[in-house]
Design an enzyme around this catalytic site. Structure first.
Site, mmCIF file in Angstrom:
data_model
loop_
_atom_site.group_PDB
_atom_site.id
_atom_site.type_symbol
_atom_site.label_atom_id
_atom_site.label_comp_id
_atom_site.label_asym_id
_atom_site.label_seq_id
_atom_site.Cartn_x
_atom_site.Cartn_y
_atom_site.Cartn_z
ATOM 1 C CB THR A 151 -0.979 -0.002 1.190
ATOM 2 O OG1 THR A 151 -0.257 -0.253 2.403
ATOM 3 C CG2 THR A 151 -2.046 -1.068 1.024
ATOM 4 C CE LYS A 177 0.357 -3.456 3.319
ATOM 5 N NZ LYS A 177 -0.349 -2.493 4.274
ATOM 6 C CB THR A 188 3.046 -7.422 12.091
ATOM 7 O OG1 THR A 188 3.308 -6.079 11.686
ATOM 8 C CG2 THR A 188 3.701 -8.355 11.128
ATOM 9 C CD GLU A 275 2.471 5.161 6.451
ATOM 10 O OE1 GLU A 275 1.681 4.518 5.747
ATOM 11 O OE2 GLU A 275 2.114 5.832 7.425
ATOM 12 C CG ASN A 398 -0.192 8.314 7.596
ATOM 13 O OD1 ASN A 398 -0.843 7.296 7.426
ATOM 14 N ND2 ASN A 398 1.105 8.293 7.870
ATOM 15 C CB SER A 403 -6.769 13.706 -0.802
ATOM 16 O OG SER A 403 -5.615 13.911 -0.012
#
Length: 403
Positions: A151, A177, A188, A275, A398, A403
């Protein structure tokens, strides 16, 4: 990070395809077919709002005991979580369709999903592509599988090892992932591991439950636990090694070590791909009342926004670490607490260390990977947790996710 070379695992076929869960063109569907007689075991999120595919897998594994699992279907782009009966019905229809194609029961089909929460899975996108994807099944598509389930990940995650069981070589391969919403409890994100060893389902379940605690349950990116956390382990029994029925069987000694290594490799890749992450940090707590207490203290440090932003700013702010230690609500001896960055003492015996050197500390935390260790002075319990920093890029990723 380069994806490892993973050879075929006997009894495993893999294919990927485009189901269309993303606006842009990318593969977002994974199909795996297993040989008859494959054993399976799994651990799943304990999140209070678990997803429809998690519920499905738990229910089917309980019903079959993990015997003769024939397929795995994974989609990215739609988590199918918090979707009620429509979401559950979608999973059932996918399992039914795969069962018909593979001539097996729907309960022999496992499923996992990842993506946006609250959107009902459009199962027709999967079932419509099944003939095409099935036609592309092959034994050496592990890298493609790793990419299809991503993702917000920036690279596919894979691991591979070989082990010896009673003189026979067996293979262990896995993909995972996850980049955000990583603070697992019993599992996880998504991780799928396969071996050609012959291991009974009950023994397989014992192994995956045991080693999840020392691997996936010891990593955190942001402290948020996912609704879809799933780890599935499949054993095809195609290696020629004798079938093992007990997890404690001495013949499994090498396999146990290598399996834990594969799981830890995958878990650490999740942290390295956190991230927006720029730092990879190993946090060890010693001197705690128990291992469980040490783990809680370590996780509190690892998940503290103040600690993680200090890491991002390359600031060896040991006071924030002491703050997190106390916030864990575990027994500590304030006058005995010590904090180290690598081999450099920041605090010792409850005070700033006489050896404290700001310049050396600052230079040390400029490394991409570094270690922090804390001794809380009350016992012999210890634990290690791996984490990353918290950067502006995490907020950007995030904030823009939908969007």
């Amino acid at each position: 990070m380069p994806f490892p070379t993973i050879p075929p695992i006997a009894g495993v076929e893999i294919a990927t395809g485009r189901a269309g869960f993303y606006k842009h063109e990318r593969e977002d569907l994974l199909l795996m077919r297993f040989a008859e007689g494959t054993s399976a075991a799994g651990v799943f999120t304990r999140h209070g709002v678990g997803s429809a595919p998690v519920d499905w897998c738990k229910r089917q594994l309980a019903a079959t005991g993990g015997a003769d699992v024939r397929a795995l279907v994974v989609n990215a782009g739609c988590a199918n979580s918090f979707t009620g009966k429509p979401g559950a019905d979608a999973v059932r229809r996918v399992a039914t369709a795969v069962g018909k194609r593979f001539d097996c029961r729907q309960r022999d089909v496992m499923m996992a999903s990842t993506g946006v929460i609250g959107v009902i899975l459009d199962d027709s996108k999967i079932t419509a592509r099944l003939p095409e994807v099935e036609s592309r099944l092959k034994a050496d598509a592990w890298a493609e599988a790793g990419r299809a389930i991503m993702t917000t990940d920036t690279f596919p995650k894979g691991a591979y090892a070989t082990a010896v069981i009673d003189g026979h070589e067996v293979k262990i391969a896995g993909i995972a992932k996850g980049s955000g919403m990583i603070a697992p409890d019993m599992a996880t994100m998504l991780a799928f591991v396969a071996t050609d060893a012959a291991i009974a389902p009950a023994a397989l379940q014992t192994l995956v439950s045991l080693y999840t605690r020392t691997t996936f349950n010891c990593v955190t990116v942001d402290g948020d636990r996912s609704t879809n956390d799933t780890l599935l382990l499949f054993a095809t029994g195609q290696s020629g090694a004798p079938k093992i029925h007990r997890a404690g069987d001495k013949r499994l000694a090498d396999f146990r070590e290598k399996l834990e290594g594969v799981l830890l490799d995958l878990a650490l890749q999740l942290v390295k791909d956190g991230e927006g992450a720029t730092k990879f940090v190993k946090i060890t707590v010693n001197g705690a009342e128990s291992p469980a207490s040490a783990r809680k203290i370590a996780r509190t440090i690892a998940e503290s926004p103040l600690v993680k932003t200090a890491f991002a700013g390359e600031d060896a702010n040991w006071g924030r670490i002491v703050m997190a230690v106390g916030r864990a609500d575990e027994p500590v001896a304030r006058e005995k607490i010590s904090v180290k960055f690598g081999d450099l003492y920041a605090a010792r015996d409850g005070l700033i260390s006489a050896e404290y050197d700001e310049a050396k500390m600052s230079a040390y935390v400029k490394n991409q990977a570094f270690e922090v260790s804390v001794d809380v002075g009350v016992g012999r319990g210890s634990a290690t947790v791996w984490t990353c920093d918290l950067t502006k890029q995490y907020v950007a990723i995030n904030g823009d996710y939908r969007s």
